[in-house]
Design a protein around this motif. Structure first.
Motif, short mmCIF file in Angstrom:
data_model
loop_
_atom_site.label_atom_id
_atom_site.label_comp_id
_atom_site.label_asym_id
_atom_site.label_seq_id
_atom_site.Cartn_x
_atom_site.Cartn_y
_atom_site.Cartn_z
N UNK A 81 0.79 -1.23 0.00
CA UNK A 81 0.00 0.00 0.00
C UNK A 81 0.83 1.28 0.00
N UNK A 82 2.10 1.18 -0.32
CA UNK A 82 2.96 2.36 -0.40
C UNK A 82 2.72 3.06 -1.74
N UNK A 83 1.71 3.91 -1.80
CA UNK A 83 1.27 4.49 -3.06
C UNK A 83 2.32 5.42 -3.68
N UNK A 84 3.02 6.17 -2.86
CA UNK A 84 4.00 7.11 -3.41
C UNK A 84 5.42 6.53 -3.49
N UNK A 85 5.54 5.25 -3.15
CA UNK A 85 6.80 4.52 -3.29
C UNK A 85 7.97 5.18 -2.55
N UNK A 86 7.68 5.65 -1.33
CA UNK A 86 8.76 6.26 -0.55
C UNK A 86 9.27 5.32 0.54
N UNK A 87 8.80 4.06 0.52
CA UNK A 87 9.28 3.08 1.48
C UNK A 87 8.63 3.15 2.84
N UNK A 88 7.51 3.87 2.93
CA UNK A 88 6.81 4.00 4.22
C UNK A 88 5.31 4.16 3.96
N UNK A 89 4.55 4.19 5.05
CA UNK A 89 3.10 4.40 4.96
C UNK A 89 2.75 5.68 5.72
N UNK A 90 2.00 6.56 5.07
CA UNK A 90 1.51 7.75 5.77
C UNK A 90 0.01 7.61 6.01
N UNK A 91 -0.57 8.54 6.75
CA UNK A 91 -1.98 8.42 7.12
C UNK A 91 -2.89 8.50 5.90
N UNK A 92 -2.50 9.29 4.91
CA UNK A 92 -3.28 9.39 3.68
C UNK A 92 -3.40 8.02 3.02
N UNK A 93 -2.30 7.28 2.97
CA UNK A 93 -2.30 5.94 2.37
C UNK A 93 -3.08 4.95 3.24
N UNK A 94 -2.89 5.04 4.55
CA UNK A 94 -3.58 4.13 5.47
C UNK A 94 -5.09 4.29 5.41
N UNK A 95 -5.54 5.52 5.22
CA UNK A 95 -6.98 5.79 5.18
C UNK A 95 -7.66 5.19 3.96
N UNK A 96 -6.89 4.82 2.95
CA UNK A 96 -7.46 4.27 1.73
C UNK A 96 -7.50 2.75 1.72
N UNK A 97 -7.05 2.15 2.80
CA UNK A 97 -7.02 0.69 2.88
C UNK A 97 -8.35 0.17 3.43
N UNK A 98 -9.00 -0.71 2.67
CA UNK A 98 -10.26 -1.31 3.11
C UNK A 98 -10.09 -2.78 3.47
N UNK A 99 -9.17 -3.48 2.82
CA UNK A 99 -8.95 -4.90 3.07
C UNK A 99 -7.48 -5.15 3.39
N UNK A 100 -7.24 -5.74 4.56
CA UNK A 100 -5.88 -6.04 5.00
C UNK A 100 -5.72 -7.55 5.14
N UNK A 101 -4.83 -8.13 4.34
CA UNK A 101 -4.53 -9.56 4.43
C UNK A 101 -3.11 -9.71 4.97
N UNK A 102 -3.00 -10.11 6.23
CA UNK A 102 -1.71 -10.13 6.93
C UNK A 102 -1.42 -11.51 7.51
N UNK A 103 -1.88 -12.56 6.87
CA UNK A 103 -1.69 -13.92 7.38
C UNK A 103 -0.24 -14.35 7.27
N UNK A 104 0.26 -14.98 8.34
CA UNK A 104 1.59 -15.58 8.32
C UNK A 104 2.72 -14.60 8.09
N UNK A 105 2.65 -13.42 8.68
CA UNK A 105 3.67 -12.39 8.47
C UNK A 105 4.61 -12.21 9.66
N UNK A 106 4.50 -13.07 10.67
CA UNK A 106 5.37 -12.95 11.83
C UNK A 106 5.01 -11.79 12.74
N UNK A 107 3.76 -11.36 12.71
CA UNK A 107 3.30 -10.21 13.50
C UNK A 107 3.09 -10.63 14.96
N UNK A 108 3.57 -9.81 15.89
CA UNK A 108 3.44 -10.13 17.32
C UNK A 108 2.61 -9.10 18.08
#
Length: 211
Positions: free
Chosen positions: A38-65
């Motif tokens: 979801x890094x729309x501007x390809x700057x290697x990070x996520x800003x709030x503008x980009x986060x607000x446009x996310x409706x579906x998050x698929x994060x299975x098996x990503x090592x998240x704690x």
């Protein structure tokens, strides 16, 4: 006129500052997974503008704690986090979330609060001992099989239709406040027929014959 132009420029600058701010994530694996997609501007990070446009998050098996960073995604409608490692899970104040799944995540404690639109919650195959469900009025599908739950308060879940409690440690259950309940799976729990407090609903109970 000059004052209006200056004011407009200040507002534009403030908008770009707020929308352009990089979000600081506590869980770097979650950050990596989101940035990859979801890094729309390809700057290697996520800003709030980009986060607000996310409706579906698929994060299975990503090592998240940790799930603490989910509050950034306030417009998400579906979040799937299966097969991670999150001991304590708290979801609250996500006004658009409709489906959440975190199966096989080794959760011990789970809390859901003020999720106005959620209808489906899947928490199977964890280690849940404590579960709290408050202000989730539209939920109709709840599955928490293969956990260590001894007690669960369902009194506020008025829209609940399907409930799977298979393979837990529940000894008493009150479903008298769930008028829309249609199916209940209580297989492999230390329950007798008399341990279920039932209302007037016509519910099919799997695990033993209820008379």
């Amino acid at each position: 006129m000059k004052t209006k132009i200056i004011t407009l420029l200040i507002l534009i600058s403030a908008f770009h500052f707020l929308t352009g701010q990089r979000l600081i994530f506590k869980d770097k694996n979650l950050q990596k997974a989101v940035t990859e997609n979801f890094d729309l501007n390809k700057d290697g990070s996520i800003n709030q503008f980009e986060a607000d446009r996310i409706e579906n998050l698929f994060l299975a098996g990503k090592g998240i704690t940790s799930a603490e960073d989910l509050h950034y995604f306030k417009n998400a409608k579906m979040i799937v986090m299966d097969d991670n490692n999150i001991a304590n899970m708290s979801l609250k104040n996500m006004d658009y979330l409709q489906l959440f799944s975190c199966t096989g995540c080794k959760i011990i404690s789970f809390k859901a609060e003020n999720l106005k639109k959620i209808t489906s919650l899947y928490l199977d195959n964890n280690r849940i001992e404590n579960i709290s469900l408050k202000s989730i009025p539209l939920i109709n599908q709840l599955t928490v099989s293969l956990n260590k739950i001894k007690a669960i308060d369902l009194s506020s879940l008025k829209s609940l239709k399907n409930l799977n409690l298979e393979h837990n440690q529940i000894q008493k259950l009150d479903i008298s406040q769930n008028p829309n309940l249609q199916t209940l799976n209580i297989k492999e729990n230390p329950l007798k027929k008399t341990d279920i407090r039932k209302g007037n609903q016509d519910v099919t109970i799997f695990g033993f014959h209820y008379y």
